[in-house]
Design an enzyme around this catalytic site. Structure first.
Site, PDB file in Angstrom:
ATOM      1  N   GLU A 192      -0.590  -9.128  -0.524  1.00 48.17           N
ATOM      2  CA  GLU A 192      -2.011  -9.379  -0.246  1.00 48.17           C
ATOM      3  C   GLU A 192      -2.839  -9.367  -1.530  1.00 48.17           C
ATOM      4  OE1 GLU A 192      -1.798  -6.213   2.701  1.00 48.17           O
ATOM      5  OE2 GLU A 192      -2.591  -7.600   4.184  1.00 48.17           O
ATOM      6  N   GLU A 195       4.685  -4.952   7.288  1.00 48.13           N
ATOM      7  CA  GLU A 195       3.950  -3.852   7.927  1.00 48.13           C
ATOM      8  C   GLU A 195       4.412  -3.600   9.358  1.00 48.13           C
ATOM      9  OE1 GLU A 195       2.567  -6.286   6.089  1.00 48.13           O
ATOM     10  OE2 GLU A 195       0.893  -5.527   4.902  1.00 48.13           O
ATOM     11  N   GLY A 230       0.650  -4.852   1.008  1.00 50.87           N
ATOM     12  CA  GLY A 230      -0.546  -4.912   0.158  1.00 50.87           C
ATOM     13  C   GLY A 230      -0.288  -5.573  -1.184  1.00 50.87           C
ATOM     14  N   ALA A 279       0.873  -1.177   0.000  1.00 52.86           N
ATOM     15  CA  ALA A 279       0.000   0.000   0.000  1.00 52.86           C
ATOM     16  C   ALA A 279       0.906   1.222   0.000  1.00 52.86           C
ATOM     17  CB  ALA A 279      -0.887  -0.032   1.243  1.00 52.86           C
TER      18      ALA A 279
HETATM   19  N1  CO8 Z   1       4.636   3.178  -0.813  1.00 53.59           N
HETATM   20  C1  CO8 Z   1       5.008   4.314  -1.426  1.00 53.59           C
HETATM   21  N2  CO8 Z   1       6.167   4.427  -2.122  1.00 53.59           N
HETATM   22  C2  CO8 Z   1       6.952   3.339  -2.189  1.00 53.59           C
HETATM   23  C3  CO8 Z   1       6.614   2.125  -1.584  1.00 53.59           C
HETATM   24  C4  CO8 Z   1       5.386   2.061  -0.872  1.00 53.59           C
HETATM   25  N3  CO8 Z   1       4.935   0.933  -0.288  1.00 53.59           N
HETATM   26  N4  CO8 Z   1       7.595   1.230  -1.812  1.00 53.59           N
HETATM   27  C5  CO8 Z   1       8.525   1.865  -2.566  1.00 53.59           C
HETATM   28  N5  CO8 Z   1       8.142   3.141  -2.807  1.00 53.59           N
HETATM   29  C6  CO8 Z   1       8.852   4.174  -3.547  1.00 53.59           C
HETATM   30  C7  CO8 Z   1      10.031   4.707  -2.756  1.00 53.59           C
HETATM   31  O1  CO8 Z   1       9.605   5.704  -1.840  1.00 53.59           O
HETATM   32  C8  CO8 Z   1      10.905   5.259  -3.871  1.00 53.59           C
HETATM   33  O2  CO8 Z   1      10.358   6.497  -4.273  1.00 53.59           O
HETATM   34  P1  CO8 Z   1      11.334   7.789  -4.452  1.00 53.59           P
HETATM   35  O3  CO8 Z   1      12.220   7.412  -5.615  1.00 53.59           O
HETATM   36  O4  CO8 Z   1      10.382   8.885  -4.765  1.00 53.59           O
HETATM   37  O5  CO8 Z   1      12.074   7.931  -3.193  1.00 53.59           O
HETATM   38  C9  CO8 Z   1      10.667   4.266  -5.013  1.00 53.59           C
HETATM   39  O6  CO8 Z   1       9.445   3.598  -4.694  1.00 53.59           O
HETATM   40  C10 CO8 Z   1      11.767   3.216  -5.126  1.00 53.59           C
HETATM   41  O7  CO8 Z   1      11.901   2.596  -3.853  1.00 53.59           O
HETATM   42  P2  CO8 Z   1      13.310   2.429  -3.099  1.00 53.59           P
HETATM   43  O8  CO8 Z   1      14.223   3.547  -3.461  1.00 53.59           O
HETATM   44  O9  CO8 Z   1      13.025   2.222  -1.653  1.00 53.59           O
HETATM   45  O10 CO8 Z   1      13.837   1.088  -3.777  1.00 53.59           O
HETATM   46  P3  CO8 Z   1      14.842   0.029  -3.151  1.00 53.59           P
HETATM   47  O11 CO8 Z   1      15.212  -0.888  -4.245  1.00 53.59           O
HETATM   48  O12 CO8 Z   1      15.925   0.698  -2.401  1.00 53.59           O
HETATM   49  O13 CO8 Z   1      13.957  -0.782  -2.061  1.00 53.59           O
HETATM   50  C11 CO8 Z   1      12.004  -1.934  -1.278  1.00 53.59           C
HETATM   51  C12 CO8 Z   1      12.881  -1.576  -2.494  1.00 53.59           C
HETATM   52  C13 CO8 Z   1      12.760  -2.888  -0.338  1.00 53.59           C
HETATM   53  C14 CO8 Z   1      10.759  -2.655  -1.807  1.00 53.59           C
HETATM   54  C15 CO8 Z   1      11.607  -0.664  -0.497  1.00 53.59           C
HETATM   55  O14 CO8 Z   1      11.085   0.293  -1.426  1.00 53.59           O
HETATM   56  C16 CO8 Z   1      10.586  -0.856   0.573  1.00 53.59           C
HETATM   57  O15 CO8 Z   1      10.888  -1.367   1.628  1.00 53.59           O
HETATM   58  N6  CO8 Z   1       9.307  -0.429   0.326  1.00 53.59           N
HETATM   59  C17 CO8 Z   1       8.271  -0.473   1.301  1.00 53.59           C
HETATM   60  C18 CO8 Z   1       7.760  -1.889   1.487  1.00 53.59           C
HETATM   61  C19 CO8 Z   1       6.674  -1.923   2.555  1.00 53.59           C
HETATM   62  O16 CO8 Z   1       6.888  -1.608   3.700  1.00 53.59           O
HETATM   63  N7  CO8 Z   1       5.447  -2.326   2.158  1.00 53.59           N
HETATM   64  C20 CO8 Z   1       4.320  -2.395   3.048  1.00 53.59           C
HETATM   65  C21 CO8 Z   1       3.526  -1.119   3.001  1.00 53.59           C
HETATM   66  S1  CO8 Z   1       2.187  -1.098   4.156  1.00 53.59           S
HETATM   67  C22 CO8 Z   1       0.986  -2.067   3.462  1.00 53.59           C
HETATM   68  O17 CO8 Z   1       1.106  -2.536   2.370  1.00 53.59           O
HETATM   69  C23 CO8 Z   1      -0.266  -2.402   4.195  1.00 53.59           C
HETATM   70  C24 CO8 Z   1      -0.473  -1.490   5.301  1.00 53.59           C
HETATM   71  C25 CO8 Z   1      -1.617  -1.956   6.162  1.00 53.59           C
HETATM   72  C26 CO8 Z   1      -1.988  -0.810   7.083  1.00 53.59           C
HETATM   73  C27 CO8 Z   1      -3.266  -1.074   7.807  1.00 53.59           C
HETATM   74  C28 CO8 Z   1      -3.836   0.221   8.382  1.00 53.59           C
HETATM   75  C29 CO8 Z   1      -5.261   0.094   8.826  1.00 53.59           C
END
Ligand code: CO8
Length: 260
Positions: free
Chosen positions: A114, A134, A111, A66
């Site tokens: 998921e 998460e 997500g 997400a």
């Molecule tokens: N959301 C928004 N932007 C993202 C996300 C994300 N989930 N993942 C990556 N991006 C963006 C980065 O911010 C970056 O953008 P920018 O160039 O503008 O800085 C671009 O994508 C490239 O990402 P990275 O530079 O981080 O790329 P890397 O190769 O270094 O890393 C990873 C790749 C390991 C996948 C890393 O991007 C990462 O860890 N991403 C987040 C993964 C994560 O935590 N996912 C779970 C999100 S939460 C969710 O899905 C459910 C939430 C449920 C909440 C319930 C509430 C009620």
């Protein structure tokens, strides 16, 4: 509706949906959700479309979760009042009775994992990585991860993934039963589309009922599930496609399906 975050193409009887925010690793925001709801509704309503494939653009991610940037400033009360994430299961999974496959390349996290698990099955490329990270953000899965992952891989591995936030590679995902097969990255889409075309070539009502039967196994007791399976089998015997399928077998020719 014109789409900005997804691409939708019809290839014969197969609809190919591509998540298309590669710069954000195809992160799932509210716009992606509303566009996917529309695309799945059109797929479901279009009698010419019999199976769908969902994949991610770029070679790095299916979807990295997400959209954290969208969620970071959202007030807690709004998550509840909007019933945030409810549309994924409510308006995509429950209303899509036709089969669909997730073709996972690269990261399928949070997500993204998921969403892949909402599909009827997952085909993964060798570079796929699955995870529910998460916990590292101070939250927990919110689109079915704790439930669907546990049903797919069992308690021990699901707990391990949710509590440590570690990623599972494609080989472990196949060993654990999360994915149906792992293929080289450059063959992923081809294999997924061929699989979808095979499904699309089956009698359509039988395909929908086979999907419904397998899903019932997750919702009910064995006794009830076995009764429902028999009833669905019996219903299928009344279709024109059943008469055609059995006649075609006896006459040693391919069946020609009417979807009724
Ligand atoms: N959301 C928004 N932007 C993202 C996300 C994300 N989930 N993942 C990556 N991006 C963006 C980065 O911010 C970056 O953008 P920018 O160039 O503008 O800085 C671009 O994508 C490239 O990402 P990275 O530079 O981080 O790329 P890397 O190769 O270094 O890393 C990873 C790749 C390991 C996948 C890393 O991007 C990462 O860890 N991403 C987040 C993964 C994560 O935590 N996912 C779970 C999100 S939460 C969710 O899905 C459910 C939430 C449920 C909440 C319930 C509430 C009620």
């Amino acid at each position: 509706m014109s789409y900005e975050t997804i691409l939708v193409e019809q290839k014969g009887a197969v609809t190919l949906i591509t998540l298309n925010r590669p710069k954000a690793l195809n992160a799932l925001n509210s716009q992606v959700l509303s566009e996917l709801i529309d695309a799945f509704a059109r797929f479901e309503a279009d009698a010419s479309q019999l199976c769908a494939v969902i994949t991610g653009s770029g070679d790095k991610a299916f979807a990295a979760g997400a959209d954290i940037k969208e969620m970071s400033d959202k007030p807690s009360a709004e998550f509840y009042s909007d019933d945030f994430f409810a549309g994924w299961t409510g308006q995509i999974v429950k209303t899509t009775r036709k089969p669909w496959i997730a073709a996972v390349n690269g990261f399928a996290l949070g997500g993204g994992c998921e969403l892949a698990m909402m599909a009827d099955f997952i085909i993964a490329s060798e570079n796929a990585k699955f995870g529910q990270p998460e916990i590292k953000l101070g939250v927990a899965p919110g689109m079915g991860g704790s439930q669907r992952l546990t049903r797919a891989v069992g308690k021990s591995k699901a707990m391990d993934m949710c509590l440590t936030g570690r990623m599972m590679d494609a080989a472990e995902a196949e060993r654990s039963g999360l994915v149906s097969q792992v293929v080289p990255a450059d063959q992923l889409l081809d294999v997924a589309m061929k699989s979808a075309q095979t499904i699309a070539s089956m009698p359509p009502l039988a395909a929908m009922m086979n999907k419904e039967m397998v899903n019932i196994a997750f919702e009910t007791t064995l006794d009830t599930g076995l009764v429902m399976e028999r009833r669905m089998f019996q219903v299928l015997t009344a279709t024109e496609d059943k008469a055609e399928g059995m006649a075609a077998f006896v006459e040693k020719r391919p069946g020609v399906w009417k979807g009724r």
